[in-house]
Design a protein around this motif. Structure first.
Motif, PDB file in Angstrom:
ATOM      1  N   ALA A 159       0.838  -1.209   0.000  1.00 26.22           N
ATOM      2  CA  ALA A 159       0.000   0.000   0.000  1.00 26.22           C
ATOM      3  C   ALA A 159       0.870   1.255   0.000  1.00 26.22           C
ATOM      4  O   ALA A 159       0.544   2.240  -0.673  1.00 26.22           O
ATOM      5  CB  ALA A 159      -0.942  -0.006   1.199  1.00 26.22           C
ATOM      6  N   ALA A 160       1.986   1.226   0.725  1.00 25.32           N
ATOM      7  CA  ALA A 160       2.876   2.391   0.787  1.00 25.32           C
ATOM      8  C   ALA A 160       3.497   2.673  -0.579  1.00 25.32           C
ATOM      9  O   ALA A 160       3.602   3.841  -0.993  1.00 25.32           O
ATOM     10  CB  ALA A 160       3.967   2.172   1.836  1.00 25.32           C
ATOM     11  N   GLU A 161       3.906   1.633  -1.287  1.00 29.65           N
ATOM     12  CA  GLU A 161       4.480   1.830  -2.622  1.00 29.65           C
ATOM     13  C   GLU A 161       3.431   2.365  -3.590  1.00 29.65           C
ATOM     14  O   GLU A 161       3.711   3.243  -4.398  1.00 29.65           O
ATOM     15  CB  GLU A 161       5.087   0.530  -3.155  1.00 29.65           C
ATOM     16  N   LEU A 162       2.221   1.852  -3.482  1.00 29.09           N
ATOM     17  CA  LEU A 162       1.147   2.358  -4.335  1.00 29.09           C
ATOM     18  C   LEU A 162       0.793   3.787  -3.986  1.00 29.09           C
ATOM     19  O   LEU A 162       0.438   4.579  -4.853  1.00 29.09           O
ATOM     20  CB  LEU A 162      -0.076   1.447  -4.259  1.00 29.09           C
ATOM     21  N   SER A 163       0.918   4.139  -2.727  1.00 30.47           N
ATOM     22  CA  SER A 163       0.667   5.519  -2.310  1.00 30.47           C
ATOM     23  C   SER A 163       1.676   6.464  -2.956  1.00 30.47           C
ATOM     24  O   SER A 163       1.313   7.536  -3.455  1.00 30.47           O
ATOM     25  CB  SER A 163       0.734   5.622  -0.788  1.00 30.47           C
ATOM     26  N   LYS A 164       2.942   6.062  -2.977  1.00 33.52           N
ATOM     27  CA  LYS A 164       3.976   6.874  -3.621  1.00 33.52           C
ATOM     28  C   LYS A 164       3.674   7.070  -5.109  1.00 33.52           C
ATOM     29  O   LYS A 164       3.756   8.186  -5.622  1.00 33.52           O
ATOM     30  CB  LYS A 164       5.351   6.212  -3.470  1.00 33.52           C
ATOM     31  N   VAL A 165       3.328   5.974  -5.782  1.00 34.32           N
ATOM     32  CA  VAL A 165       3.015   6.040  -7.205  1.00 34.32           C
ATOM     33  C   VAL A 165       1.776   6.899  -7.435  1.00 34.32           C
ATOM     34  O   VAL A 165       1.728   7.700  -8.374  1.00 34.32           O
ATOM     35  CB  VAL A 165       2.851   4.616  -7.787  1.00 34.32           C
ATOM     36  N   THR A 166       0.789   6.765  -6.578  1.00 34.91           N
ATOM     37  CA  THR A 166      -0.432   7.570  -6.693  1.00 34.91           C
ATOM     38  C   THR A 166      -0.110   9.056  -6.626  1.00 34.91           C
ATOM     39  O   THR A 166      -0.636   9.856  -7.413  1.00 34.91           O
ATOM     40  CB  THR A 166      -1.439   7.198  -5.585  1.00 34.91           C
ATOM     41  N   GLU A 167       0.775   9.437  -5.715  1.00 26.17           N
ATOM     42  CA  GLU A 167       1.119  10.858  -5.571  1.00 26.17           C
ATOM     43  C   GLU A 167       1.906  11.379  -6.770  1.00 26.17           C
ATOM     44  O   GLU A 167       1.719  12.521  -7.191  1.00 26.17           O
ATOM     45  CB  GLU A 167       1.852  11.103  -4.257  1.00 26.17           C
ATOM     46  N   VAL A 168       2.767  10.551  -7.333  1.00 25.70           N
ATOM     47  CA  VAL A 168       3.495  10.938  -8.546  1.00 25.70           C
ATOM     48  C   VAL A 168       2.498  11.172  -9.680  1.00 25.70           C
ATOM     49  O   VAL A 168       2.575  12.179 -10.402  1.00 25.70           O
ATOM     50  CB  VAL A 168       4.531   9.849  -8.935  1.00 25.70           C
ATOM     51  N   LEU A 169       1.552  10.256  -9.813  1.00 22.81           N
ATOM     52  CA  LEU A 169       0.536  10.383 -10.863  1.00 22.81           C
ATOM     53  C   LEU A 169      -0.387  11.566 -10.610  1.00 22.81           C
ATOM     54  O   LEU A 169      -0.768  12.276 -11.538  1.00 22.81           O
ATOM     55  CB  LEU A 169      -0.269   9.079 -10.961  1.00 22.81           C
ATOM     56  N   ARG A 170      -0.736  11.803  -9.354  1.00 22.27           N
ATOM     57  CA  ARG A 170      -1.591  12.941  -9.003  1.00 22.27           C
ATOM     58  C   ARG A 170      -0.937  14.256  -9.440  1.00 22.27           C
ATOM     59  O   ARG A 170      -1.605  15.192  -9.874  1.00 22.27           O
ATOM     60  CB  ARG A 170      -1.858  12.973  -7.497  1.00 22.27           C
ATOM     61  N   ALA A 171       0.394  14.294  -9.370  1.00 22.77           N
ATOM     62  CA  ALA A 171       1.147  15.486  -9.767  1.00 22.77           C
ATOM     63  C   ALA A 171       1.285  15.599 -11.292  1.00 22.77           C
ATOM     64  O   ALA A 171       1.866  16.564 -11.793  1.00 22.77           O
ATOM     65  CB  ALA A 171       2.528  15.471  -9.118  1.00 22.77           C
ATOM     66  N   GLY A 172       0.768  14.601 -12.016  1.00 20.54           N
ATOM     67  CA  GLY A 172       0.811  14.658 -13.465  1.00 20.54           C
ATOM     68  C   GLY A 172       2.029  14.021 -14.097  1.00 20.54           C
ATOM     69  O   GLY A 172       2.243  14.139 -15.305  1.00 20.54           O
ATOM     70  N   SER A 173       2.819  13.328 -13.298  1.00 26.55           N
ATOM     71  CA  SER A 173       4.018  12.662 -13.808  1.00 26.55           C
ATOM     72  C   SER A 173       3.802  11.157 -13.864  1.00 26.55           C
ATOM     73  O   SER A 173       2.843  10.636 -13.283  1.00 26.55           O
ATOM     74  CB  SER A 173       5.210  12.956 -12.894  1.00 26.55           C
ATOM     75  N   LEU A 174       4.719  10.487 -14.528  1.00 28.98           N
ATOM     76  CA  LEU A 174       4.682   9.028 -14.575  1.00 28.98           C
ATOM     77  C   LEU A 174       5.686   8.470 -13.574  1.00 28.98           C
ATOM     78  O   LEU A 174       6.771   9.039 -13.392  1.00 28.98           O
ATOM     79  CB  LEU A 174       5.017   8.530 -15.975  1.00 28.98           C
ATOM     80  N   PRO A 175       5.361   7.350 -12.927  1.00 27.12           N
ATOM     81  CA  PRO A 175       6.303   6.748 -11.983  1.00 27.12           C
ATOM     82  C   PRO A 175       7.496   6.156 -12.719  1.00 27.12           C
ATOM     83  O   PRO A 175       7.414   5.833 -13.907  1.00 27.12           O
ATOM     84  CB  PRO A 175       5.480   5.654 -11.306  1.00 27.12           C
ATOM     85  N   GLU A 176       8.580   6.015 -11.992  1.00 27.48           N
ATOM     86  CA  GLU A 176       9.782   5.400 -12.562  1.00 27.48           C
ATOM     87  C   GLU A 176       9.574   3.896 -12.688  1.00 27.48           C
ATOM     88  O   GLU A 176       8.807   3.292 -11.929  1.00 27.48           O
ATOM     89  CB  GLU A 176      10.988   5.688 -11.678  1.00 27.48           C
ATOM     90  N   GLU A 177      10.264   3.307 -13.621  1.00 26.10           N
ATOM     91  CA  GLU A 177      10.160   1.864 -13.859  1.00 26.10           C
ATOM     92  C   GLU A 177      10.510   1.065 -12.611  1.00 26.10           C
ATOM     93  O   GLU A 177       9.863   0.067 -12.300  1.00 26.10           O
ATOM     94  CB  GLU A 177      11.076   1.466 -15.019  1.00 26.10           C
ATOM     95  N   LYS A 178      11.506   1.525 -11.853  1.00 27.55           N
ATOM     96  CA  LYS A 178      11.913   0.808 -10.643  1.00 27.55           C
ATOM     97  C   LYS A 178      10.788   0.766  -9.614  1.00 27.55           C
ATOM     98  O   LYS A 178      10.629  -0.218  -8.895  1.00 27.55           O
ATOM     99  CB  LYS A 178      13.178   1.414 -10.038  1.00 27.55           C
ATOM    100  N   ASP A 179       9.984   1.812  -9.553  1.00 27.80           N
ATOM    101  CA  ASP A 179       8.858   1.837  -8.618  1.00 27.80           C
ATOM    102  C   ASP A 179       7.771   0.853  -9.049  1.00 27.80           C
ATOM    103  O   ASP A 179       7.181   0.164  -8.223  1.00 27.80           O
ATOM    104  CB  ASP A 179       8.288   3.248  -8.493  1.00 27.80           C
ATOM    105  N   MET A 180       7.524   0.788 -10.342  1.00 22.66           N
ATOM    106  CA  MET A 180       6.537  -0.159 -10.857  1.00 22.66           C
ATOM    107  C   MET A 180       7.032  -1.598 -10.661  1.00 22.66           C
ATOM    108  O   MET A 180       6.250  -2.482 -10.313  1.00 22.66           O
ATOM    109  CB  MET A 180       6.263   0.125 -12.336  1.00 22.66           C
ATOM    110  N   ASP A 181       8.323  -1.812 -10.858  1.00 26.70           N
ATOM    111  CA  ASP A 181       8.899  -3.141 -10.647  1.00 26.70           C
ATOM    112  C   ASP A 181       8.776  -3.563  -9.187  1.00 26.70           C
ATOM    113  O   ASP A 181       8.485  -4.727  -8.890  1.00 26.70           O
ATOM    114  CB  ASP A 181      10.366  -3.174 -11.064  1.00 26.70           C
TER     115      ASP A 181
END
Length: 112
Positions: free
Chosen positions: A77-99
């Motif tokens: 959930a914490a990793e998804l929260s980080k990705v959610t905030e990156v996306l909320r800001a209009g950016s794409l998450p890094e590949e390492k975060d998705m991995d």
């Protein structure tokens, strides 16, 4: 206590809170974990990130964050929260975060 629950606890899940949300029913908690880990939003998130569709990726990540937070699978959930905030800001998450999300998901699926 259920072996799946013990392994989830060892992986960082807040099992006590998760079980309280399931009225102490271990079988229900384990079933909900399995259902959450098979959620179509994991595939949708990956698909939307790869196609650079920030809005769709945000919706998928936000939905997953909510479900996994309610089940207290805190590391995922914490990793998804980080990705959610990156996306909320209009950016794409890094590949390492998705991995990392995919690896953690697989680790939780392996305990089922």
């Amino acid at each position: 206590m259920n072996e799946v629950i013990e392994r989830a606890r060892a992986m960082g899940a807040d099992v006590e809170t998760g079980l309280k949300r399931c009225v102490g029913k271990e079988d229900l908690y384990v079933m909900l974990i399995g259902t959450a880990l098979k959620d179509k939003n994991f595939d949708l998130l990956k698909e939307k990130v790869l196609s650079k569709e920030v809005s769709g990726a945000f919706e998928a990540a936000h939905a997953l964050k909510g479900v996994l937070s309610n089940l207290c699978l805190d590391p995922l959930a914490a990793e998804l929260s980080k990705v959610t905030e990156v996306l909320r800001a209009g950016s794409l998450p890094e590949e390492k975060d998705m991995d990392l999300i995919e690896r953690q998901r697989e680790e939780y699926m392996n305990i089922l």
